[in-house]
Design a protein around this motif. Structure first.
Motif, PDB file in Angstrom:
ATOM      1  N   VAL A 218       0.903  -1.048  -0.172  1.00 57.55           N
ATOM      2  CA  VAL A 218       0.022   0.012  -0.067  1.00 57.55           C
ATOM      3  C   VAL A 218       0.894   1.015   0.052  1.00 57.55           C
ATOM      4  CG1 VAL A 218      -1.768   1.439   1.253  1.00 57.55           C
ATOM      5  CG2 VAL A 218      -1.924  -1.347   1.291  1.00 57.55           C
ATOM      6  N   LYS A 219       1.897   1.250   0.949  1.00 55.58           N
ATOM      7  CA  LYS A 219       2.752   2.431   0.975  1.00 55.58           C
ATOM      8  C   LYS A 219       3.598   2.888  -0.402  1.00 55.58           C
ATOM      9  CE  LYS A 219       6.259   4.197   3.761  1.00 55.58           C
ATOM     10  NZ  LYS A 219       7.303   4.349   4.920  1.00 55.58           N
ATOM     11  N   ASP A 220       3.886   1.561  -1.155  1.00 57.20           N
ATOM     12  CA  ASP A 220       4.385   1.977  -2.461  1.00 57.20           C
ATOM     13  C   ASP A 220       3.299   2.366  -3.331  1.00 57.20           C
ATOM     14  OD1 ASP A 220       7.054   1.026  -1.434  1.00 57.20           O
ATOM     15  OD2 ASP A 220       6.626  -1.114  -2.414  1.00 57.20           O
ATOM     16  N   LEU A 221       2.213   1.918  -3.335  1.00 62.68           N
ATOM     17  CA  LEU A 221       1.247   2.179  -4.254  1.00 62.68           C
ATOM     18  C   LEU A 221       0.763   3.900  -4.052  1.00 62.68           C
ATOM     19  CD1 LEU A 221      -1.038  -0.807  -4.694  1.00 62.68           C
ATOM     20  CD2 LEU A 221       0.347   0.009  -6.302  1.00 62.68           C
ATOM     21  N   GLU A 244       3.042   2.702  12.501  1.00 62.31           N
ATOM     22  CA  GLU A 244       4.179   2.186  12.750  1.00 62.31           C
ATOM     23  C   GLU A 244       5.137   2.120  11.495  1.00 62.31           C
ATOM     24  OE1 GLU A 244       4.238  -1.516  14.797  1.00 62.31           O
ATOM     25  OE2 GLU A 244       3.457  -0.453  16.734  1.00 62.31           O
ATOM     26  N   ARG A 245       4.371   1.803  10.185  1.00 60.37           N
ATOM     27  CA  ARG A 245       5.059   1.678   9.202  1.00 60.37           C
ATOM     28  C   ARG A 245       5.025   2.905   7.972  1.00 60.37           C
ATOM     29  NH1 ARG A 245       6.880  -3.208   8.275  1.00 60.37           N
ATOM     30  NH2 ARG A 245       6.408  -4.804   9.994  1.00 60.37           N
ATOM     31  N   GLY A 246       4.598   4.045   8.793  1.00 59.89           N
ATOM     32  CA  GLY A 246       4.623   5.381   8.092  1.00 59.89           C
ATOM     33  C   GLY A 246       3.470   5.806   7.228  1.00 59.89           C
ATOM     34  N   LEU A 247       2.199   4.742   7.040  1.00 65.06           N
ATOM     35  CA  LEU A 247       1.509   4.945   6.043  1.00 65.06           C
ATOM     36  C   LEU A 247       0.905   6.499   6.264  1.00 65.06           C
ATOM     37  CD1 LEU A 247       2.247   1.949   5.684  1.00 65.06           C
ATOM     38  CD2 LEU A 247      -0.074   2.067   4.455  1.00 65.06           C
ATOM     39  N   ALA A 248       0.251   6.667   7.752  1.00 62.93           N
ATOM     40  CA  ALA A 248      -0.235   7.864   7.828  1.00 62.93           C
ATOM     41  C   ALA A 248       0.702   8.984   7.915  1.00 62.93           C
ATOM     42  CB  ALA A 248      -0.584   7.870   9.491  1.00 62.93           C
ATOM     43  N   ALA A 249       1.745   9.103   7.941  1.00 61.83           N
ATOM     44  CA  ALA A 249       2.846   9.919   7.796  1.00 61.83           C
ATOM     45  C   ALA A 249       2.929  10.542   6.418  1.00 61.83           C
ATOM     46  CB  ALA A 249       4.134   9.638   8.439  1.00 61.83           C
ATOM     47  N   ALA A 250       2.761   9.056   5.426  1.00 60.18           N
ATOM     48  CA  ALA A 250       2.981   9.324   4.091  1.00 60.18           C
ATOM     49  C   ALA A 250       1.905  10.046   3.556  1.00 60.18           C
ATOM     50  CB  ALA A 250       3.033   8.160   3.482  1.00 60.18           C
TER      51      ALA A 250
END
Length: 394
Positions: A218-221, A244-250
């Motif tokens: 998801v983060k890559d997309l 934790e994996r930074g999706l919200a920050a992204a």
């Protein structure tokens, strides 16, 4: 104070009169307990579902009495562990054949409800599905009536809301079984109809899921939003890893069905829930007078627990049964009970509900909510709603 000797004498005289009138068999039949086989996961990964259902059933009996229409109500609880359809089917068979239950109820997950459905059909006993949420559940037996919800029913309003709120691209992440596939299909359809696009549809295994590789994808997309459905009990893991994996920050928004933000588990989810928008048919923060009284009574009876949507499916399931028995004057014949249940409507703690006479599925309000801090914890605060939502079919 009542005189026990005189009371006993009166009871004996009544009994003698009944014998002379030739009506003792009907009195005996009226006194026969109505046995309800409650099959839920009290252990295993979905134990919170079973605990909520049992607590709500016990609360209903405590509030409304352990008898109805002259019939004592006896609950026979069985723990199916929540993972093996074979176990659920065996327990349902034992309840019908050995314990002589007149009603089956509970059923935490769709595969388990599917497994028990033929038992209800063969025995001609009503099967009140309080939790399992695939659209197809009532189609598996003409004796199934659902008082919980369907994933398609609560997903459609979420897709409509997303399309209207600047979400132009999304990825879906769902548990790989019936309800998850329903949610995936309905969300994609709604978003596409609203002018958005789906970048990918991801499916996590139901058993022992590892969400990390899916969230990395998801983060890559880089979609505008990630739409999530996982069954009750799994939401904390998804939300924490999402942060934790930074999706919200992204800048990726997480939107979901209410299973992810289970009221009973909000304390363990904590700040990771803040701001997450979801759609569902019940929140412990629902502002009606009926719900405030329900939450207060539930918490008092079950310290440390907050009622969730599965509890309401169970509480309303008992209401449906009690009202049907009143209509049949205590007759527990399966076909008569089923006929009484079809088309029934009432004001639930979640809002107005009814049982569609044709589909035997529930019709109800679906709310759009936002997770917010309140009174030292997080609650799903309703800010929009869609009335009289039926299962859209998938």
């Amino acid at each position: 104070m009542r005189d026990p000797i005189n009371h006993q004498r009166r009871q004996l005289l009544l009994g003698a009169a009944a014998v002379s009138a030739g009506v003792l068999p009907s009195i005996a039949a009226a006194a026969e307990p109505l046995k309800v086989g409650l099959v839920v996961p009290m252990s295993g990964p979905f134990a919170s579902t079973g605990r909520q259902i049992e607590a709500a059933v016990r609360l209903y009996l405590r509030q409304h009495g352990a008898s109805v229409a002259g019939r004592p109500v006896e609950i026979i609880l069985k723990d199916d562990g929540g993972v093996s359809p074979d176990v659920t089917k065996r327990l349902a068979q034992e309840l019908v054949a050995r314990d002589k239950v007149q009603v089956l109820a509970g059923f935490g997950l769709t595969p388990l409800a599917f497994a028990a459905a033929p038992v209800a059909t063969q025995a001609k006993v009503p099967m009140i599905v309080m939790a399992a949420a695939a659209s197809a559940v009532p189609q598996r037996s003409p004796y199934i009536v659902r008082t919980g919800f369907t994933l398609a029913q609560v997903t459609a309003p979420m897709a409509q809301w997303a399309a209207k709120n600047k979400i132009k691209s999304a990825v879906s992440l769902v548990s790989d079984y019936g309800p998850g596939l329903d949610a995936e299909k309905v969300f994609a359809k709604g978003l596409l109809e609203g002018g958005g696009k789906m970048l990918d549809s991801l499916r996590a295994p139901l058993r022992n899921p590892d969400y990390a590789p899916f969230l990395a994808r998801v983060k890559d997309l880089k979609p505008d939003a990630l739409f999530v459905f996982v069954p009750s009990g799994e939401g904390a893991a998804v939300l924490k890893q999402f942060t934790e994996r930074g999706l919200a920050a992204a800048g990726i928004r997480l939107i979901c069905t209410g299973d992810v933000l289970d009221d009973d588990l909000m304390a363990s989810i904590g700040p990771a829930a803040a701001g997450v928008v979801s759609s569902h048919h019940y929140s412990a923060a629902h502002p009606s007078a009926e719900n405030k009284a329900y939450v207060e009574a539930f918490v008092k009876a079950n310290p440390g627990m907050r009622p969730n949507f599965h509890s309401v499916g169970a509480y309303d399931g008992m209401h449906l049964l009690y009202q049907a028995l009143r209509q049949t004057n205590g007759d527990s014949d399966g076909d008569k009970l089923l006929a009484a249940m079809k088309g029934m409507a009432w004001t639930s703690v979640r809002g107005p509900v009814s049982i569609d006479a044709a589909s035997r599925d529930i019709v109800q309000t679906v709310y759009i909510r936002k997770a917010e801090a309140s009174a030292g914890s997080f609650y799903n605060i309703e800010f929009d709603q869609v009335d009289k939502v039926r299962d859209p079919g998938v």
